[in-house]
Design a protein around this motif. Structure first.
Motif, PDB file in Angstrom:
ATOM      1  N   GLN A 259      29.980  93.095  43.535  1.00 26.24           N
ATOM      2  CA  GLN A 259      30.442  91.713  43.429  1.00 26.24           C
ATOM      3  C   GLN A 259      29.274  90.821  43.012  1.00 26.24           C
ATOM      4  OE1 GLN A 259      33.419  90.872  46.320  1.00 26.24           O
ATOM      5  NE2 GLN A 259      32.722  88.765  46.533  1.00 26.24           N
ATOM      6  N   LYS A 260      29.518  89.864  42.097  1.00 23.48           N
ATOM      7  CA  LYS A 260      28.444  89.000  41.599  1.00 23.48           C
ATOM      8  C   LYS A 260      28.988  87.602  41.379  1.00 23.48           C
ATOM      9  CE  LYS A 260      24.806  91.047  38.798  1.00 23.48           C
ATOM     10  NZ  LYS A 260      24.474  91.571  37.503  1.00 23.48           N
ATOM     11  N   THR A 261      28.108  86.636  41.448  1.00 23.06           N
ATOM     12  CA  THR A 261      28.539  85.278  41.104  1.00 23.06           C
ATOM     13  C   THR A 261      27.952  84.931  39.743  1.00 23.06           C
ATOM     14  OG1 THR A 261      28.555  84.732  43.423  1.00 23.06           O
ATOM     15  CG2 THR A 261      28.559  82.880  41.907  1.00 23.06           C
ATOM     16  N   LEU A 262      28.815  84.484  38.832  1.00 21.80           N
ATOM     17  CA  LEU A 262      28.351  84.147  37.480  1.00 21.80           C
ATOM     18  C   LEU A 262      28.591  82.659  37.231  1.00 21.80           C
ATOM     19  CD1 LEU A 262      29.834  87.098  35.363  1.00 21.80           C
ATOM     20  CD2 LEU A 262      27.513  86.885  36.245  1.00 21.80           C
ATOM     21  N   PRO A 263      27.767  82.058  36.357  1.00 23.12           N
ATOM     22  CA  PRO A 263      28.007  80.640  36.060  1.00 23.12           C
ATOM     23  C   PRO A 263      29.302  80.471  35.251  1.00 23.12           C
ATOM     24  CG  PRO A 263      26.169  81.524  34.776  1.00 23.12           C
ATOM     25  CD  PRO A 263      26.575  82.593  35.722  1.00 23.12           C
ATOM     26  N   LEU A 264      30.034  79.424  35.590  1.00 20.10           N
ATOM     27  CA  LEU A 264      31.300  79.181  34.899  1.00 20.10           C
ATOM     28  C   LEU A 264      31.068  78.163  33.772  1.00 20.10           C
ATOM     29  CD1 LEU A 264      34.361  79.758  34.979  1.00 20.10           C
ATOM     30  CD2 LEU A 264      34.606  77.945  36.645  1.00 20.10           C
ATOM     31  N   GLY A 265      30.122  78.486  32.900  1.00 22.18           N
ATOM     32  CA  GLY A 265      29.806  77.577  31.801  1.00 22.18           C
ATOM     33  C   GLY A 265      30.832  77.739  30.699  1.00 22.18           C
ATOM     34  N   ASP A 266      30.379  78.078  29.500  1.00 18.46           N
ATOM     35  CA  ASP A 266      31.366  78.285  28.443  1.00 18.46           C
ATOM     36  C   ASP A 266      31.880  79.733  28.477  1.00 18.46           C
ATOM     37  OD1 ASP A 266      28.650  78.876  27.375  1.00 18.46           O
ATOM     38  OD2 ASP A 266      29.894  79.661  25.728  1.00 18.46           O
TER      39      ASP A 266
ATOM     40  N   CYS B  83      40.786  92.165  33.030  1.00 17.77           N
ATOM     41  CA  CYS B  83      40.470  91.245  34.116  1.00 17.77           C
ATOM     42  C   CYS B  83      41.720  90.635  34.727  1.00 17.77           C
ATOM     43  CB  CYS B  83      39.626  90.076  33.594  1.00 17.77           C
ATOM     44  SG  CYS B  83      38.083  90.597  32.868  1.00 17.77           S
ATOM     45  N   TYR B  84      41.604  90.253  35.997  1.00 16.54           N
ATOM     46  CA  TYR B  84      42.684  89.536  36.675  1.00 16.54           C
ATOM     47  C   TYR B  84      42.044  88.339  37.365  1.00 16.54           C
ATOM     48  CZ  TYR B  84      47.110  88.878  39.078  1.00 16.54           C
ATOM     49  OH  TYR B  84      48.310  88.368  39.511  1.00 16.54           O
TER      50      TYR B  84
ATOM     51  N   GLU C 185      34.814  76.724  46.698  1.00 13.89           N
ATOM     52  CA  GLU C 185      33.361  76.869  46.649  1.00 13.89           C
ATOM     53  C   GLU C 185      32.871  77.123  45.225  1.00 13.89           C
ATOM     54  OE1 GLU C 185      31.880  79.644  49.563  1.00 13.89           O
ATOM     55  OE2 GLU C 185      29.937  79.677  48.517  1.00 13.89           O
ATOM     56  N   GLU C 186      33.575  78.011  44.520  1.00  7.39           N
ATOM     57  CA  GLU C 186      33.194  78.331  43.139  1.00  7.39           C
ATOM     58  C   GLU C 186      33.237  77.066  42.276  1.00  7.39           C
ATOM     59  OE1 GLU C 186      35.166  80.377  44.869  1.00  7.39           O
ATOM     60  OE2 GLU C 186      34.172  82.338  44.766  1.00  7.39           O
ATOM     61  N   LEU C 187      34.333  76.312  42.412  1.00  3.40           N
ATOM     62  CA  LEU C 187      34.471  75.109  41.577  1.00  3.40           C
ATOM     63  C   LEU C 187      33.338  74.129  41.868  1.00  3.40           C
ATOM     64  CD1 LEU C 187      38.235  74.122  41.197  1.00  3.40           C
ATOM     65  CD2 LEU C 187      36.760  75.418  39.673  1.00  3.40           C
ATOM     66  N   ARG C 188      32.984  74.019  43.188  1.00  5.19           N
ATOM     67  CA  ARG C 188      31.909  73.088  43.566  1.00  5.19           C
ATOM     68  C   ARG C 188      30.600  73.491  42.886  1.00  5.19           C
ATOM     69  NH1 ARG C 188      30.761  74.005  48.774  1.00  5.19           N
ATOM     70  NH2 ARG C 188      32.961  73.873  49.328  1.00  5.19           N
ATOM     71  N   ASN C 189      30.330  74.786  42.814  1.00  5.49           N
ATOM     72  CA  ASN C 189      29.071  75.275  42.221  1.00  5.49           C
ATOM     73  C   ASN C 189      29.181  75.590  40.737  1.00  5.49           C
ATOM     74  OD1 ASN C 189      28.076  75.198  44.807  1.00  5.49           O
ATOM     75  ND2 ASN C 189      28.681  77.325  45.209  1.00  5.49           N
ATOM     76  N   ASN C 190      30.372  75.269  40.154  1.00  2.65           N
ATOM     77  CA  ASN C 190      30.638  75.621  38.757  1.00  2.65           C
ATOM     78  C   ASN C 190      30.306  77.101  38.499  1.00  2.65           C
ATOM     79  OD1 ASN C 190      31.695  74.933  36.297  1.00  2.65           O
ATOM     80  ND2 ASN C 190      29.680  74.498  35.384  1.00  2.65           N
ATOM     81  N   SER C 191      30.860  77.943  39.355  1.00  5.25           N
ATOM     82  CA  SER C 191      30.596  79.379  39.243  1.00  5.25           C
ATOM     83  C   SER C 191      31.917  80.144  39.413  1.00  5.25           C
ATOM     84  CB  SER C 191      29.611  79.816  40.325  1.00  5.25           C
ATOM     85  OG  SER C 191      30.242  79.669  41.587  1.00  5.25           O
ATOM     86  N   ILE C 192      31.828  81.437  39.266  1.00  5.42           N
ATOM     87  CA  ILE C 192      33.002  82.282  39.475  1.00  5.42           C
ATOM     88  C   ILE C 192      32.542  83.599  40.100  1.00  5.42           C
ATOM     89  CG2 ILE C 192      32.999  83.300  37.116  1.00  5.42           C
ATOM     90  CD1 ILE C 192      36.153  82.925  37.317  1.00  5.42           C
ATOM     91  N   THR C 193      33.332  84.115  41.062  1.00  7.97           N
ATOM     92  CA  THR C 193      32.954  85.380  41.696  1.00  7.97           C
ATOM     93  C   THR C 193      33.641  86.515  40.956  1.00  7.97           C
ATOM     94  OG1 THR C 193      32.838  84.233  43.786  1.00  7.97           O
ATOM     95  CG2 THR C 193      32.945  86.640  43.890  1.00  7.97           C
TER      96      THR C 193
ATOM     97  N   GLN D  15      40.334  96.023  35.782  1.00  8.14           N
ATOM     98  CA  GLN D  15      38.997  96.581  36.013  1.00  8.14           C
ATOM     99  C   GLN D  15      38.101  95.600  36.759  1.00  8.14           C
ATOM    100  OE1 GLN D  15      38.354  97.318  31.931  1.00  8.14           O
ATOM    101  NE2 GLN D  15      39.618  99.156  31.937  1.00  8.14           N
ATOM    102  N   ARG D  16      38.305  94.312  36.492  1.00  8.54           N
ATOM    103  CA  ARG D  16      37.511  93.294  37.182  1.00  8.54           C
ATOM    104  C   ARG D  16      38.415  92.192  37.694  1.00  8.54           C
ATOM    105  NH1 ARG D  16      34.676  94.845  32.879  1.00  8.54           N
ATOM    106  NH2 ARG D  16      32.614  95.715  33.285  1.00  8.54           N
ATOM    107  N   VAL D  17      38.079  91.653  38.864  1.00  9.22           N
ATOM    108  CA  VAL D  17      38.823  90.516  39.378  1.00  9.22           C
ATOM    109  C   VAL D  17      37.884  89.315  39.387  1.00  9.22           C
ATOM    110  CG1 VAL D  17      39.898  89.555  41.444  1.00  9.22           C
ATOM    111  CG2 VAL D  17      40.401  91.885  40.759  1.00  9.22           C
ATOM    112  N   LEU D  18      38.365  88.203  38.880  1.00 11.11           N
ATOM    113  CA  LEU D  18      37.557  86.970  38.840  1.00 11.11           C
ATOM    114  C   LEU D  18      38.158  85.994  39.849  1.00 11.11           C
ATOM    115  CD1 LEU D  18      37.074  88.405  36.056  1.00 11.11           C
ATOM    116  CD2 LEU D  18      36.693  86.156  35.107  1.00 11.11           C
ATOM    117  N   ILE D  19      37.372  85.565  40.807  1.00 14.85           N
ATOM    118  CA  ILE D  19      37.915  84.719  41.877  1.00 14.85           C
ATOM    119  C   ILE D  19      37.413  83.278  41.740  1.00 14.85           C
ATOM    120  CG2 ILE D  19      38.139  84.450  44.387  1.00 14.85           C
ATOM    121  CD1 ILE D  19      37.259  87.571  44.383  1.00 14.85           C
ATOM    122  N   LEU D  20      38.385  82.372  41.755  1.00 18.51           N
ATOM    123  CA  LEU D  20      38.069  80.943  41.686  1.00 18.51           C
ATOM    124  C   LEU D  20      38.621  80.248  42.926  1.00 18.51           C
ATOM    125  CD1 LEU D  20      38.972  79.596  38.108  1.00 18.51           C
ATOM    126  CD2 LEU D  20      36.750  79.465  39.242  1.00 18.51           C
ATOM    127  N   GLY D  21      37.734  79.587  43.685  1.00 20.36           N
ATOM    128  CA  GLY D  21      38.182  78.841  44.863  1.00 20.36           C
ATOM    129  C   GLY D  21      37.391  77.547  44.956  1.00 20.36           C
TER     130      GLY D  21
END
Ligand code: HAM
Length: 444
Positions: free
Chosen positions: A426-433, A352-353, A409-417, A401-407
């Motif tokens: 491309q998918k949005t996943l919850p940025l929980g634990d 991942c990157y 919007e993601e931080l506001r929704n506690n998610s990661i693209t 193999q995968r890129v994880l994007i944090l911006g």
């Protein structure tokens, strides 16, 4: 501008892209050596110079011309109060003797075998080493001042069997085959016992004495001091004289001839192809009985991929018990030169990157990356905020193999693209634990 410091002549940097090829050779070799019962041994890269002089021979080219001394009191004399004058002085190291960088592995392994009394704990020590060797030679293609060998030594009371000679020779061939080499030739010969060797030396001196004036100045000296070296001389006139010599095995005792026959028969039984060369003597003094060399037509003038042989008296000559021994060493640089050039592959593609698009995301990303690594994922990130485009370029470069994007919007929704780089999905996943994120990553 300050002067650039450059690499010493005859040495080479092995950059990460190239290291992949080295690691593959080392790994494959280790796996094969384990199949044959060899265990790794590591000895220092410098030893007392006397060890090499006494084993390889005072008159060998390596000892006479190629030894590289190690910085010690001999190079930087002590001043009156005993302090070293040189600013890089190895003051804390007691190096009053003469030390040299190891030009080969055999002498060091034998020194270690004796010093650690390995004969007391095992009948046959099957040892291997992979590492750098040093010879002050004139550098050219395939000839370096620091080069690397994969070597094996089988030493001990049970080493004196022609079956072991055949096994050791076949191991060198199998290793090269498995490493992908094809166009190479195995040459073998026997030197017999020290008495046979002496007979051979007498025979050669007799044949060469009346031709002394036609030999090069070096070989004129070699005639008395070490006549075998004449057989390896590269001088055109000496070569012509050597080529015309009719050399057979009449100087060998019956036992030595029988031993050699057994080695050859066993090799034939194993399907190992070889050619015999009665003029193959090898440049180092310690050899007795079987000697061999493997050369490749894919290399230039430095065509020896590896070489070895039996050295039944070396352990005793260096103060150890009278036990037999045999071994060989392959040159890694030459193996690489002879192998087809593969295009550079990315050795360890990153899982991942993580891309962070602003300062807050960057702070979050650092913890996320740390957590993911603790869960065993290979992951990297850019430590500076830059555009999405340039960070994507970096992710591509490292083969992620995968890129994880944090911006924002993601931080506001506690998610990661998350973007799968091969499918483009491309998918949005919850940025929980981190654990649940790592689990879900596998599904993108
Ligand atoms: P050697 O023939 O001196 O034997 O070296 C073995 C191999 O190391 C050579 O065939 C070559 O591939 C590589 N090699 C030697 N010198 C250089 C150099 N300057 N640059 C690049 N490669 C080089 C020995 O070292 C013995 N200790 C082999 C042995 C082990 N005999 C019994 N046990």
């Amino acid at each position: 501008m300050s002067k650039k410091i450059t690499i010493p002549r005859g040495t080479a940097d092995i950059l990460p892209g190239e290291v992949v090829r080295w690691q593959a050779i080392e790994k494959k070799s280790r796996d094969i050596l384990a199949l044959y019962g060899y265990r790794e041994i590591r000895t220092p890269i410098f030893e007392e110079t006397e060890l090499f002089a006494r084993s390889m021979g005072q008159t060998s080219d390596v000892v006479q011309k190629q030894m590289l001394s190690v910085i010690g009191s001999n190079n930087f004399p002590l001043d009156e109060d005993g302090a070293e004058k040189h600013f890089l002085s190895p003051r804390k190291i007691d190096m009053r003797g003469l030390y040299a960088l190891r030009p080969e592995g055999t002498a060091s392994i034998v020194r270690s075998y004796i010093e650690n009394s390995l004969d007391k704990s095992e009948q046959l020590s099957k040892l291997y080493y992979i590492g750098p060797m040093f010879r002050g030679e004139r550098p050219q293609k395939g000839r370096l001042r620091q080069f690397h060998q994969i070597g094996v030594e089988a030493i001990g009371p049970d080493s004196g069997s022609p079956y072991l000679d055949a096994e050791v020779i076949s191991l060198s061939v199998r290793l090269l085959n498995q490493l992908g080499l094809r166009n190479f030739q195995l040459k073998i010969n026997t030197l017999g016992t020290p008495a046979d060797k002496e007979n051979f030396a007498k025979f050669l001196r007799k044949q060469l004495t009346d031709k002394i004036s036609k030999l090069c100045p070096d070989c004129q000296q070699r005639l008395e001091r070490n006549v075998f070296r004449i057989l390896d001389c590269k001088n055109k006139d000496c070569k012509a004289i050597v080529d015309a010599l009719d050399v057979g095995h009449s100087h060998l005792s019956v036992e030595s001839q029988q031993y050699y026959t057994s080695v050859k028969e066993t090799l034939v039984g194993m399907g190992i192809q070889f050619v015999e060369s009665a003029k193959l003597v090898r440049g180092l003094d310690y050899y007795t009985h079987t000697v061999f060399e493997i050369s490749s037509s894919d290399l230039g003038s430095q065509d020896a991929l590896g070489a070895g042989g039996r050295y039944n008296n070396l352990v005793a000559e260096l103060g150890g018990p009278q036990v037999d021994a045999i071994g060989f060493a392959l040159g890694i640089e030459r193996i690489l030169l002879a192998l087809p050039q593969e295009s550079a592959t990315n050795e360890n593609p990153l899982g991942c990157y993580v891309i962070a698009l602003d300062q807050k995301s960057l702070e979050r990303a650092i913890n996320l990356v740390d957590g993911m690594r603790q869960k065993g994922l290979s992951v990297d990130m850019s430590y500076r905020i830059s555009s999405m485009k340039s960070q994507m370029r970096m992710a591509n470069k490292v083969g992620a193999q995968r890129v994880l994007i944090l911006g924002e919007e993601e931080l506001r929704n506690n998610s990661i693209t998350v973007k799968n780089m091969s499918s483009g999905e491309q998918k949005t996943l919850p940025l929980g634990d981190v654990s649940s994120l790592v689990e879900q990553l596998g599904k993108v």
